[in-house]
Design a protein around this motif. Structure first.
Motif, PDB file in Angstrom:
ATOM      1  N   LEU A 196       0.802  -1.230   0.000  1.00  0.00           N
ATOM      2  CA  LEU A 196       0.000   0.000   0.000  1.00  0.00           C
ATOM      3  C   LEU A 196       0.829   1.272   0.000  1.00  0.00           C
ATOM      4  O   LEU A 196       0.568   2.192  -0.766  1.00  0.00           O
ATOM      5  CB  LEU A 196      -0.933   0.015   1.219  1.00  0.00           C
ATOM      6  N   VAL A 197       1.815   1.336   0.869  1.00  0.00           N
ATOM      7  CA  VAL A 197       2.408   2.631   1.207  1.00  0.00           C
ATOM      8  C   VAL A 197       3.000   3.348  -0.007  1.00  0.00           C
ATOM      9  O   VAL A 197       2.885   4.563  -0.135  1.00  0.00           O
ATOM     10  CB  VAL A 197       3.441   2.478   2.357  1.00  0.00           C
ATOM     11  N   ASN A 198       3.573   2.594  -0.945  1.00  0.00           N
ATOM     12  CA  ASN A 198       4.169   3.233  -2.120  1.00  0.00           C
ATOM     13  C   ASN A 198       3.132   3.675  -3.142  1.00  0.00           C
ATOM     14  O   ASN A 198       3.458   4.372  -4.098  1.00  0.00           O
ATOM     15  CB  ASN A 198       5.192   2.302  -2.776  1.00  0.00           C
ATOM     16  N   HIS A 199       1.871   3.280  -2.947  1.00  0.00           N
ATOM     17  CA  HIS A 199       0.802   3.716  -3.860  1.00  0.00           C
ATOM     18  C   HIS A 199      -0.025   4.863  -3.286  1.00  0.00           C
ATOM     19  O   HIS A 199      -0.928   5.358  -3.954  1.00  0.00           O
ATOM     20  CB  HIS A 199      -0.125   2.544  -4.199  1.00  0.00           C
ATOM     21  N   LEU A 200       0.250   5.267  -2.066  1.00  0.00           N
ATOM     22  CA  LEU A 200      -0.502   6.378  -1.477  1.00  0.00           C
ATOM     23  C   LEU A 200      -0.087   7.696  -2.118  1.00  0.00           C
ATOM     24  O   LEU A 200       1.110   7.986  -2.220  1.00  0.00           O
ATOM     25  CB  LEU A 200      -0.246   6.446   0.033  1.00  0.00           C
ATOM     26  N   PRO A 201      -1.047   8.525  -2.538  1.00  0.00           N
ATOM     27  CA  PRO A 201      -0.684   9.828  -3.102  1.00  0.00           C
ATOM     28  C   PRO A 201       0.135  10.665  -2.122  1.00  0.00           C
ATOM     29  O   PRO A 201       1.053  11.372  -2.525  1.00  0.00           O
ATOM     30  CB  PRO A 201      -2.044  10.475  -3.389  1.00  0.00           C
ATOM     31  N   ASP A 202      -0.188  10.577  -0.835  1.00  0.00           N
ATOM     32  CA  ASP A 202       0.551  11.299   0.206  1.00  0.00           C
ATOM     33  C   ASP A 202       0.835  10.306   1.335  1.00  0.00           C
ATOM     34  O   ASP A 202      -0.012  10.103   2.210  1.00  0.00           O
ATOM     35  CB  ASP A 202      -0.282  12.479   0.708  1.00  0.00           C
ATOM     36  N   PRO A 203       1.997   9.642   1.302  1.00  0.00           N
ATOM     37  CA  PRO A 203       2.265   8.598   2.294  1.00  0.00           C
ATOM     38  C   PRO A 203       2.176   9.081   3.743  1.00  0.00           C
ATOM     39  O   PRO A 203       1.663   8.350   4.598  1.00  0.00           O
ATOM     40  CB  PRO A 203       3.686   8.134   1.952  1.00  0.00           C
ATOM     41  N   ALA A 204       2.632  10.296   4.014  1.00  0.00           N
ATOM     42  CA  ALA A 204       2.553  10.809   5.388  1.00  0.00           C
ATOM     43  C   ALA A 204       1.097  10.932   5.829  1.00  0.00           C
ATOM     44  O   ALA A 204       0.719  10.490   6.921  1.00  0.00           O
ATOM     45  CB  ALA A 204       3.274  12.149   5.499  1.00  0.00           C
ATOM     46  N   ALA A 205       0.258  11.523   4.975  1.00  0.00           N
ATOM     47  CA  ALA A 205      -1.161  11.670   5.308  1.00  0.00           C
ATOM     48  C   ALA A 205      -1.821  10.307   5.448  1.00  0.00           C
ATOM     49  O   ALA A 205      -2.659  10.096   6.335  1.00  0.00           O
ATOM     50  CB  ALA A 205      -1.874  12.500   4.242  1.00  0.00           C
ATOM     51  N   GLY A 206      -1.457   9.354   4.579  1.00  0.00           N
ATOM     52  CA  GLY A 206      -2.027   8.020   4.659  1.00  0.00           C
ATOM     53  C   GLY A 206      -1.664   7.318   5.957  1.00  0.00           C
ATOM     54  O   GLY A 206      -2.524   6.713   6.610  1.00  0.00           O
ATOM     55  N   LEU A 207      -0.412   7.412   6.365  1.00  0.00           N
ATOM     56  CA  LEU A 207       0.017   6.778   7.618  1.00  0.00           C
ATOM     57  C   LEU A 207      -0.643   7.447   8.822  1.00  0.00           C
ATOM     58  O   LEU A 207      -0.996   6.769   9.791  1.00  0.00           O
ATOM     59  CB  LEU A 207       1.545   6.831   7.735  1.00  0.00           C
ATOM     60  N   ARG A 208      -0.837   8.763   8.761  1.00  0.00           N
ATOM     61  CA  ARG A 208      -1.548   9.471   9.840  1.00  0.00           C
ATOM     62  C   ARG A 208      -2.983   8.995   9.959  1.00  0.00           C
ATOM     63  O   ARG A 208      -3.511   8.811  11.046  1.00  0.00           O
ATOM     64  CB  ARG A 208      -1.547  10.986   9.598  1.00  0.00           C
ATOM     65  N   GLU A 209      -3.632   8.779   8.799  1.00  0.00           N
ATOM     66  CA  GLU A 209      -5.020   8.319   8.805  1.00  0.00           C
ATOM     67  C   GLU A 209      -5.111   6.886   9.326  1.00  0.00           C
ATOM     68  O   GLU A 209      -6.037   6.552  10.082  1.00  0.00           O
ATOM     69  CB  GLU A 209      -5.606   8.427   7.392  1.00  0.00           C
ATOM     70  N   LEU A 210      -4.181   6.039   8.956  1.00  0.00           N
ATOM     71  CA  LEU A 210      -4.160   4.681   9.498  1.00  0.00           C
ATOM     72  C   LEU A 210      -3.949   4.710  11.009  1.00  0.00           C
ATOM     73  O   LEU A 210      -4.571   3.935  11.742  1.00  0.00           O
ATOM     74  CB  LEU A 210      -3.063   3.850   8.819  1.00  0.00           C
ATOM     75  N   ALA A 211      -3.105   5.624  11.481  1.00  0.00           N
ATOM     76  CA  ALA A 211      -2.886   5.760  12.926  1.00  0.00           C
ATOM     77  C   ALA A 211      -4.154   6.253  13.622  1.00  0.00           C
ATOM     78  O   ALA A 211      -4.483   5.803  14.720  1.00  0.00           O
ATOM     79  CB  ALA A 211      -1.719   6.708  13.203  1.00  0.00           C
ATOM     80  N   ARG A 212      -4.867   7.167  12.983  1.00  0.00           N
ATOM     81  CA  ARG A 212      -6.112   7.664  13.582  1.00  0.00           C
ATOM     82  C   ARG A 212      -7.112   6.520  13.787  1.00  0.00           C
ATOM     83  O   ARG A 212      -7.795   6.444  14.812  1.00  0.00           O
ATOM     84  CB  ARG A 212      -6.740   8.725  12.668  1.00  0.00           C
ATOM     85  N   ALA A 213      -7.176   5.626  12.814  1.00  0.00           N
ATOM     86  CA  ALA A 213      -8.146   4.541  12.872  1.00  0.00           C
ATOM     87  C   ALA A 213      -7.715   3.394  13.787  1.00  0.00           C
ATOM     88  O   ALA A 213      -8.526   2.538  14.115  1.00  0.00           O
ATOM     89  CB  ALA A 213      -8.389   3.996  11.465  1.00  0.00           C
ATOM     90  N   ALA A 214      -6.437   3.375  14.189  1.00  0.00           N
ATOM     91  CA  ALA A 214      -5.928   2.301  15.048  1.00  0.00           C
ATOM     92  C   ALA A 214      -6.019   2.707  16.514  1.00  0.00           C
ATOM     93  O   ALA A 214      -5.854   3.879  16.858  1.00  0.00           O
ATOM     94  CB  ALA A 214      -4.485   1.982  14.688  1.00  0.00           C
ATOM     95  N   ARG A 215      -6.253   1.716  17.353  1.00  0.00           N
ATOM     96  CA  ARG A 215      -6.273   2.006  18.784  1.00  0.00           C
ATOM     97  C   ARG A 215      -4.834   2.199  19.274  1.00  0.00           C
ATOM     98  O   ARG A 215      -3.896   1.664  18.675  1.00  0.00           O
ATOM     99  CB  ARG A 215      -6.958   0.873  19.544  1.00  0.00           C
ATOM    100  N   PRO A 216      -4.612   2.940  20.363  1.00  0.00           N
ATOM    101  CA  PRO A 216      -3.270   3.036  20.932  1.00  0.00           C
ATOM    102  C   PRO A 216      -2.734   1.641  21.254  1.00  0.00           C
ATOM    103  O   PRO A 216      -3.439   0.802  21.813  1.00  0.00           O
ATOM    104  CB  PRO A 216      -3.482   3.850  22.213  1.00  0.00           C
TER     105      PRO A 216
END
Length: 200
Positions: A116-136
């Motif tokens: 996935l990560v290399n296909h994200l238009p904005d990898p930083a924004a994508g990883l932030r969104e995945l972090a938002r959706a994940a529990r601590p």
């Protein structure tokens, strides 16, 4: 580490390949199974398969979480998602952008992201969104069934120092966007990174 991908471009790329994707890479399933097994017990977990593609991981994840767990596959390409739904009828699949997930905060115990990560238009924004959706304390699994060098050779490209999947680039990118890298493996027969969501 420039990225020129766009959602319409990604959809066009994968739509053209959806029907032949699985037959092109028939030997990947055992490697998916091995990566998922390394996560240990997932019974009852909520697992997000981000960028699930044709759903090769979905049946394996569905089996791993057991009857009380939940598996949600998300992809931005309708043609890939149709194949995913047929592949794993016991998993839920949703057409959505991984940079705008249809999930409340702190939902997923595990985010599985194959290629996935290399296909994200904005990898930083994508990883932030995945972090938002994940529990601590939730885990992010970045996976590919072959390593970077073999993948580059398959596409007749050379590995370059700006590859964002290289450990020196990926570790700070993860750290800046809600994740702590726990392990990094890049061998000929697999690429596997496990990161943990930092507590709030």
């Amino acid at each position: 580490m420039a990225h020129e991908a766009s959602i319409p471009g990604i959809r066009e790329f994968f739509a053209a390949r959806a029907d032949t994707w699985d037959s092109k890479y028939p030997d990947d399933s055992p490697r998916y199974a091995a990566a998922i097994a390394e996560l240990g017990p997932l019974d009852g977990a909520f697992v997000l398969d981000a960028g699930c593609g044709t759903g090769r991981a979905l049946p394996l994840l569905r089996a791993a979480v057991g009857p009380t767990g939940t598996v949600l596959g998300v992809d931005v390409t309708p043609e890939m998602l149709r194949r995913a739904a047929a592949h794993a009828p016991a998993a839920r699949v949703v057409l959505a952008d991984c940079q705008r997930l249809p999930l409340p905060d702190a939902t997923a115990d595990v985010v599985f992201a194959a290629g996935l990560v290399n296909h994200l238009p904005d990898p930083a924004a994508g990883l932030r969104e995945l972090a938002r959706a994940a529990r601590p304390g939730g885990r992010l699994v970045l996976f590919h069934a072959i390593g970077r060098a073999v993948l580059a050779a398959r596409h007749q490209r050379a590995l370059t120092p700006d590859d964002l999947r290289a450990e020196p680039n990926l570790r700070p990118l993860l750290a800046a966007n809600g994740w702590r890298m726990d392990s990094y493996t890049d061998t000929d027969d697999r690429y596997l990174v496990i990161a943990v969501k930092r507590g709030e």
